[in-house]
Design an enzyme around this catalytic site. Structure first.
Site, PDB file in Angstrom:
ATOM      1  N   HIS A  40     -10.385  29.997 -11.637  1.00  0.00           N
ATOM      2  CA  HIS A  40     -10.593  28.621 -11.167  1.00  0.00           C
ATOM      3  C   HIS A  40     -11.956  28.479 -10.503  1.00  0.00           C
ATOM      4  CE1 HIS A  40      -6.701  26.959 -12.075  1.00  0.00           C
ATOM      5  NE2 HIS A  40      -6.053  27.902 -11.394  1.00  0.00           N
ATOM      6  N   GLY A  48       0.814  -1.206   0.000  1.00  0.00           N
ATOM      7  CA  GLY A  48       0.000   0.000   0.000  1.00  0.00           C
ATOM      8  C   GLY A  48       0.845   1.251   0.000  1.00  0.00           C
ATOM      9  N   PRO A  49       0.226   2.401  -0.208  1.00  0.00           N
ATOM     10  CA  PRO A  49       0.962   3.671  -0.208  1.00  0.00           C
ATOM     11  C   PRO A  49       1.590   3.951   1.151  1.00  0.00           C
ATOM     12  CG  PRO A  49      -1.262   3.936  -1.109  1.00  0.00           C
ATOM     13  CD  PRO A  49      -1.210   2.583  -0.484  1.00  0.00           C
ATOM     14  N   PRO A  50       2.592   4.797   1.194  1.00  0.00           N
ATOM     15  CA  PRO A  50       3.189   5.171   2.487  1.00  0.00           C
ATOM     16  C   PRO A  50       2.171   5.845   3.387  1.00  0.00           C
ATOM     17  CG  PRO A  50       4.607   5.852   0.667  1.00  0.00           C
ATOM     18  CD  PRO A  50       3.313   5.417   0.056  1.00  0.00           C
ATOM     19  N   GLY A  51       2.257   5.548   4.664  1.00  0.00           N
ATOM     20  CA  GLY A  51       1.404   6.216   5.638  1.00  0.00           C
ATOM     21  C   GLY A  51       0.060   5.586   5.857  1.00  0.00           C
ATOM     22  N   THR A  52      -0.210   4.429   5.249  1.00  0.00           N
ATOM     23  CA  THR A  52      -1.533   3.825   5.377  1.00  0.00           C
ATOM     24  C   THR A  52      -1.640   2.842   6.531  1.00  0.00           C
ATOM     25  OG1 THR A  52      -0.851   2.241   3.670  1.00  0.00           O
ATOM     26  CG2 THR A  52      -2.176   4.121   2.965  1.00  0.00           C
ATOM     27  N   GLU A  58      -7.109  33.035  -9.538  1.00  0.00           N
ATOM     28  CA  GLU A  58      -7.851  32.171  -8.621  1.00  0.00           C
ATOM     29  C   GLU A  58      -9.359  32.301  -8.834  1.00  0.00           C
ATOM     30  OE1 GLU A  58      -6.239  30.022  -7.143  1.00  0.00           O
ATOM     31  OE2 GLU A  58      -4.247  30.884  -7.419  1.00  0.00           O
ATOM     32  N   ASP A 114      -0.698  24.211 -12.746  1.00  0.00           N
ATOM     33  CA  ASP A 114      -1.903  23.817 -13.483  1.00  0.00           C
ATOM     34  C   ASP A 114      -1.533  23.119 -14.786  1.00  0.00           C
ATOM     35  OD1 ASP A 114      -3.301  25.112 -11.490  1.00  0.00           O
ATOM     36  OD2 ASP A 114      -3.330  27.013 -12.583  1.00  0.00           O
ATOM     37  N   LYS A 149       0.789   0.040   7.357  1.00  0.00           N
ATOM     38  CA  LYS A 149       1.324  -1.317   7.206  1.00  0.00           C
ATOM     39  C   LYS A 149       2.168  -1.714   8.410  1.00  0.00           C
ATOM     40  CE  LYS A 149       3.346  -0.167   3.372  1.00  0.00           C
ATOM     41  NZ  LYS A 149       2.847   1.226   3.294  1.00  0.00           N
TER      42      LYS A 149
END
Length: 692
Positions: free
Chosen positions: A489, A262-266, A486, A560, A268
């Site tokens: 956007h 899994g991604p870092p910080g999830t 801004e 962007d 494990k």
């Protein structure tokens, strides 16, 4: 104040509870320091007691002969090993002669020395000098007695036959003792850093840390919020270790390996800590880099020692964090040598996990966020039987993670964890832990008795956008350009059906961004062609506003343009959403690259891809310009309000542009799209919404 979606990958979703506090060994006075002190004292003592207050100076024959004529010498001493004669002067001569001012305190001598090659020749020359001095004195005064004069000029000549055993001990034997003690101390230090052993030759020992139920306060599954699917799989492994008969009675076998991906910080590593706290069996924890060493064969030796120790304590669990450090696919690096240490370590690991030897009761757990680069032999059944994917938490899981991390915080009455869970889509467990900690720091900085809702929102802004740079100085023209950028956007995203809902717009610089538009993206698993198209159009709204209002462009749209280019390329090359290129994907999700093709298409196809990407982006840009040209008066009003207040919210945009027309067909929501066939993407596309 709600915030934008920003998937972040910082660290792990760690519980505030630790793995266990192991009491380390008592601190001892460093042995090496004691050795250095003793040697220093010995050298100083030797110098003080053997130098006699100063070192003698070397003189030539003429100076020595003059001292003899002046009757200043008390005696001389021949030192055989140095082939020199030490000269000891009389005390009265030291005091009377001004030339001896610097050495008059060295009364014990010797004060001078003269180098000789033959003692017999030296004695003959000395006898001749004495006789000549007597004759010169008689010539000036014939009344003196010859024998008395001879006694006055005479002085004893001694020979030093003693051996300087103290000198030999200090300058020869003592350094050898120091080297032996230093080697012994170094091996003890290395043993402590290598996980055991009694000498430097134990560098091949495993560096795994062992935890069990006696290790102190451990993490349990109650401390792991979210990750329900992963916990279900892990709990079954733990249950097998606790109650093996429940499964073996039916002929089942325990899984040999479990790989957390899994991604870092999830979370494990946090799951592995929970297994250590729940299993009630020995748990060996180490990192993939612990096997890597500069010495040949050390990695394989540590693997063998790790499994040997684990078999002795079976049933047990071995956890290898960041296994990609040694599990990278073999043969992919053309520059690697035949005796690649990393490949040797991996080969030994493969053999230990599923070779001829039995590993009954030993379960291997590993974690990585780069499963695509792992060797296929490592991932096959029989080694890692289960691969558990640990994804970013959903809404309910984020609520639970907030609950875990605020347990030790003093919260105000206005803090609503449900609200924060909704405002943080795409956040990992590590991000949420960071939000809670930053909120506490912000509240303490403002001397608040408890943490309020505004502190959490400020923490989220700080983590996603960076620190506010309110001290930045802008010219009126720059501030106006940023405000229109801004506002562009905000207008385009508000008037498009599938664009993410706007939350707030600010021209207060944060981090590297001069302004930002904050959104709250919808949590979805699939993204359609229309949704991707609207997102790209909204991203180009800032540059389109500059073009519509000022008639010229600036460098403020760098972020962007970068995101739009990547998304357009993915639509054409990866997702098969282009009519000309067709339903083809040139993306290798496995990462194995069997044929080593860096660009699996021809030059003609590459040229066609470039043209389609350019056409797609330009059509979205023209669409954004058409929307802003139609609503230019609202754009001016929104930019003026932003210049005045620096921050505007959803209510301000709704008051100027009206309610979002995404529930019914309207001119803004049904703007004519480019002539590209509709399609659907088979994975979610999420990007940061910060615009520079």
């Amino acid at each position: 104040m709600p915030v934008k979606n920003s998937p972040r990958n910082n660290g792990g979703a760690n519980s505030p509870l630790g793995m266990g506090q192991n009491k380390g060994p008592k601190q001892k006075f460093p042995l090496l320091t004691v050795i250095y002190l003793l040697v220093g004292v010995a050298l100083i003592s030797f110098w003080m007691f053997n130098t006699g207050g100063g070192q003698p100076e070397e003189i030539d024959d003429m100076s020595f002969n003059q001292m003899v004529r002046n009757k200043e010498i008390e005696h001389v001493e021949y030192v055989r090993k140095n082939e020199q004669v030490n000269v000891f002067l009389k005390k009265e001569a030291l005091q009377a002669n001004p030339a001896y001012e610097k050495i008059k305190d060295n009364v014990s001598g010797p004060q001078f020395f003269i180098t000789v090659t033959d003692l017999q020749v030296f004695n003959e020359n000395l006898k001749e000098v004495k006789s000549q001095a007597v004759r010169e004195t008689l010539a000036s005064d014939s009344t003196l007695n010859v024998n008395d004069l001879a006694r006055e000029y005479d002085f004893p000549t001694k020979q030093d036959k003693s051996k300087s055993w103290g000198f030999e001990v200090i300058f020869w034997i003592l350094p050898m003792v120091m080297l032996i003690l230093l080697f012994y101390y170094s091996t003890r230090t290395m043993r402590g850093g290598m996980g055991g052993g009694s000498s430097i030759f134990n560098i091949g020992k495993s560096r795994a840390q062992e935890f069990d139920e006696k290790s102190g306060q451990l993490v349990t599954f109650k401390d792991v919020a979210g990750l329900e699917g992963a916990k279900f799989e892990i709990e079954e492994v733990v249950d097998f270790l606790k109650n093996p008969q429940k499964y073996t009675v039916l002929g089942g076998k325990i899984p040999k390996g479990v790989l957390l991906v899994g991604p870092p910080g999830t979370g494990k590593t946090l799951l592995a800590k929970a297994v250590a706290g729940e299993a009630k069996v020995p748990f060996f924890s180490l990192s993939g880099s612990d096997f890597v060493e500069m010495f040949v064969g050390v990695g394989a030796s540590r693997v063998r020692d790790l499994f040997k120790t684990a078999k002795e304590k079976a049933p047990c669990i071995i956890f290898i964090d960041e296994i990609d450090a040694i599990g990278r696919a073999r043969g992919k690096n053309a520059m690697s040598s035949v005796n690649d240490e990393r490949e040797s370590t991996l080969n030994q690991l493969l053999t230990e996990m599923d070779g001829f030897s039995t590993n009954a009761g030993v379960i291997i757990m590993a974690a990585t966020n780069r499963a695509d680069i792992l060797d296929r032999a490592l991932l096959r059944a029989g080694r890692f039987d289960r691969q558990i994917t640990v994804e970013l938490p959903n809404l309910n899981e984020r609520r639970g993670i907030f609950g875990v991390h605020v347990r030790n915080l003093k919260l105000g009455p206005d803090v609503d964890l449900e609200f924060f869970a909704k405002q943080t889509p795409g956040f990992s467990g590590a991000d949420i832990a960071n939000v809670c900690n930053e909120a506490a720091l912000i509240a303490a900085r403002n001397n608040k008795p408890h943490i309020e809702k505004a502190d959490f929102l400020a923490a989220v802004d700080r983590i996603i956008g960076g620190l506010e740079r309110r001290g930045s100085v802008f010219t009126p023209e720059e501030k106006k350009a940023i405000a229109y950028h801004e506002s562009g956007h905000a207008c385009v995203s508000w008037l498009l059906r599938y664009a993410s809902p706007l939350v707030k717009v600010t021209i207060v610089p944060r981090g590297k961004a001069l302004g930002a538009a904050w959104y709250l993206p919808e949590e979805r698993q699939l993204t359609t062609y229309d949704q991707l198209l609207d997102e790209m159009t909204a991203l180009l709204g800032g540059r389109a506003a500059e073009d519509v209002v000022f008639g010229q462009l600036s460098t403020g749209a760098l972020n962007d343009l970068e995101r739009v280019s990547k998304q357009a390329y993915a639509m054409v090359v990866y997702y098969g959403l282009d009519k000309k290129i067709g339903n083809i994907s040139y993306y290798d999700s496995t990462g194995q690259q069997e044929y080593g093709l860096s660009k699996p298409y021809s030059e003609a196809t590459a040229r066609e891809i470039d043209e389609q990407v350019h056409t797609l982006i330009e059509s979205c840009y023209q669409r954004a310009k058409d929307i802003l040209s139609t609503h230019k008066s609202q754009l001016d009003e929104l930019a003026s309000l932003l210049i005045e207040h620096e921050v505007i919210f959803t209510e301000d945009v709704e008051r100027i542009l009206g309610p979002r027309p995404f529930q019914k067909e309207s001119s803004a929501a049904t703007q004519e799209k480019p002539s590209i066939p509709d399609g659907s993407a088979d994975s979610i596309v999420t990007e940061s919404d910060k615009n520079e």
